[in-house]
Design an enzyme around this catalytic site. Structure first.
Site: not given
Ligand SMILES: *[C@@H]1O[C@H](CO)[C@@H](O)[C@H](O)[C@H]1NC(C)=O
Ligand SMILES: *[C@@H]1O[C@H](CO)[C@@H](O)[C@H](O)[C@H]1NC(C)=O
Length: 549
Positions: A223, A89, A190
């Site tokens: 993440c 990321e 995300k």
């Protein structure tokens, strides 16, 4: 971007070698199907003035430095037989942009569900897609699936879409996946952002998967997502067993060191995780790996170690059940090619090292284990060690910003129970060396909602080494330990989502000898024969259904 707190970097005394360990044998499961994956931990070239807007040309010039590294690593990975590579990321653009200052970095990414587009072979179809073209050509040139994270924009109509931001566009933290011929096959925005001013949270959680010829289906997450129900658990509930996982994770012991949690999740959810992290000392970021429930190939850089990238290439078993079934059927029908030969030069996860506590002889007989139960429970034949109303030795200390109930391990061996409200954790332990160790250990229990830098409900049992010699140092971060510990750690959880981990000195992971679960929520982790001093043994329970409470 990252997860966890802002905290000072670990005060490392010694700059030691990075750890790249190979745990355990048997990368192939019973089906004998496996593939070769690569993850790259990237030391990102940053924009030194992320708050200052810059031209598209300047943004491209910046990103080229990172993309050149990606290109070299993709070539290396392909040379070792990798069929898929995952990059971290924020690895192309960096950190700390504002919504306006990131503008030069953004590309509009067409929806691969609606349009088949190979940016490498048809670069003219969409303007301002230099990053997509470069990544697509990289996948194509090196003939591997490629997963990367980039900054994306998506125009929307302020008039017709009430969720559209006032400036008429979404800005998303986005993972893209390219097939080995360069076709864009997946795009994931995300969902669980972590203090990312430049990006919008998508209006709904997207479930994104892609199919590969060598291992079936993979799910995509980024993440902080890994701690939440959506999209992560929803993907798993749909049968996804393999995850690609770009991350920029702030490593934090005792409970959420990057590689600790990646493998804990892999084991707890019975999935594989291809996790690629950023490498940054100032941000406390390191920790990447190729994890399946029984195998781990990973890298955790020590603080003070030279900041540099790290490529991992390893073989792991295919877990996608429908792919395995189809292959089985094909072979029974005589159509199979038996194509499980390792590509040349790949590093099999099996047969190297053997760091794990596998095959260790437990210190407790199985009869002891079988009768193990919490004193409060009905039908429990054991009596509580003390019947006094105030449990002796109980104290509270903050661990990862949560107030844990703790008890110290006062003897060289013994049993203890600690409860936070009605949630209880129980430990049997034997430490070695039996004499002379000044290291302090405590058993902690926490049941409640974590509220600092993210909100999520937990039930946690953790045996930790305290960083100092007083009570209040229990729960603080410490990376080293000399005390070996054989133990049985047990909790009765109100969730089936419990992620187990054992971390020993210098953030080396061990595979617990056994993790047993029963239908009533009881989880028992047994381990003996640690190869180094114990840092943390943890059963990390996520109470997803309490998150809204
Ligand atoms: C960037 O953001 C991180 C937190 O995510 C912060 O610790 C750091 O100081 C910031 N760096 C700059 C240069 O603003
Ligand atoms: C994990 O998945 C494997 C198949 O990949 C299965 O055999 C095993 O029983 C599963 N383990 C658990 C604990 O569900």
């Amino acid at each position: 971007m990252p997860v966890m707190s802002t905290r000072p970097p670990i005060a490392a005394v010694v700059a030691a070698l990075g750890l790249c360990l190979i745990l355990l044998v048997g990368a192939e499961d019973g089906s004998g199907r496996s593939y070769v994956a690569a993850v790259y931990e990237h030391f990102v070239y940053l924009n030194p003035k992320p708050h200052v807007p810059l031209s598209r040309a300047a943004a491209l010039e910046h990103m080229k430095k990172n993309l050149d590294v990606y290109e070299a690593q993709a070539a290396l990975a392909a040379g070792k037989g990798a069929q898929i590579i995952v990059f971290p990321e924020d690895g192309i653009h960096g950190f700390n942009f504002s919504r306006s200052s990131i503008a030069g970095y953004l590309e509009a990414i067409p929806d691969p569900q609606k349009e088949n587009w190979n940016p490498c072979t048809e670069p003219g179809r969409h303007a301002h897609t230099e990053v997509l073209q470069r990544l697509s050509c990289m996948a194509r040139r090196h003939r591997l699936f490629l997963v990367a994270n980039m900054a994306a924009l998506q125009p929307c109509s302020v008039t017709f879409d009430l969720t559209c931001p006032p400036d008429g566009r979404w800005q998303f933290n986005t993972d893209v996946v390219f097939r080995s011929d360069g076709l864009l096959v997946a795009r994931y925005h995300k969902y669980n952002l972590y203090f990312e001013n430049a990006f919008d949270k998508p209006p709904s959680s997207e479930l994104v998967t892609f199919d590969t010829p060598f291992a079936g289906t993979f799910g995509v997450l980024t993440c902080f997502d890994i701690l939440f129900h959506d999209p992560t658990v929803t993907l798993l509930n749909k049968g996804v067993r393999q995850l690609v996982y770009p991350t920029a994770w702030m490593n934090q012991l005792p409970l959420l060191a990057t590689v600790q949690f990646q493998w804990a999740f892999s084991r707890g959810a019975n999935v594989s995780v291809l996790g690629a992290n950023i490498r940054s000392d100032p941000l406390g970021m390191t920790g990447s790996g190729i994890f399946s429930p029984d195998t781990a190939l990973y890298h955790h850089a020590r603080a003070g170690e030279l900041e540099a990238g790290k490529l991992l290439v390893g073989r792991l078993p295919v877990l996608d059940p429908s792919w395995l079934q189809d292959r089985g059927a094909m072979e029974r029908g005589g159509l199979g090619d038996g194509g499980t030969e390792p590509p040349p030069g790949s590093e099999a996860l099996s047969g190297v090292g053997g760091t794990g506590g596998v095959g260790g002889v437990g210190v407790w007989s199985s009869s002891v284990t079988d009768s193990f139960c919490l004193p409060k429970e009905e039908g429990c034949q054991r009596t509580a060690p003390s019947s006094s109303p105030l449990p002796p030795n109980l104290f509270h200390s903050s661990m990862m910003y949560d107030q844990f109930a703790f008890k110290l391990l006062l003897d060289s061996e013994g049993e203890l129970t600690v409860c936070d409200g009605s949630f209880c954790c129980r430990l049997q332990y034997r430490r070695s060396p039996l004499e002379g160790s000044k290291e302090l250990y405590a058993l902690g229990a926490f049941a409640g909602t974590h509220v600092v830098n993210g909100r999520y409900a937990l039930q946690v049992c953790a045996l930790v080494r305290c960083s100092g010699t007083v009570d209040r140092s229990c729960g603080q971060e410490v990376e080293e330990a000399d005390t070996k510990m054989d133990f049985l750690l047990e909790g009765k959880f109100s969730t089936q989502h419990v992620y187990p981990s054992v971390v020993v000195s210098q953030v080396v992971l061990e595979r617990p000898d056994a993790v047993e679960r029963s239908a009533d929520g009881r989880v028992v982790m047994r381990h003996s024969g640690t190869t180094a001093g114990l840092v943390t043994a943890c059963l990390y329970g996520r109470m997803y259904d309490q998150d809204g409470a």
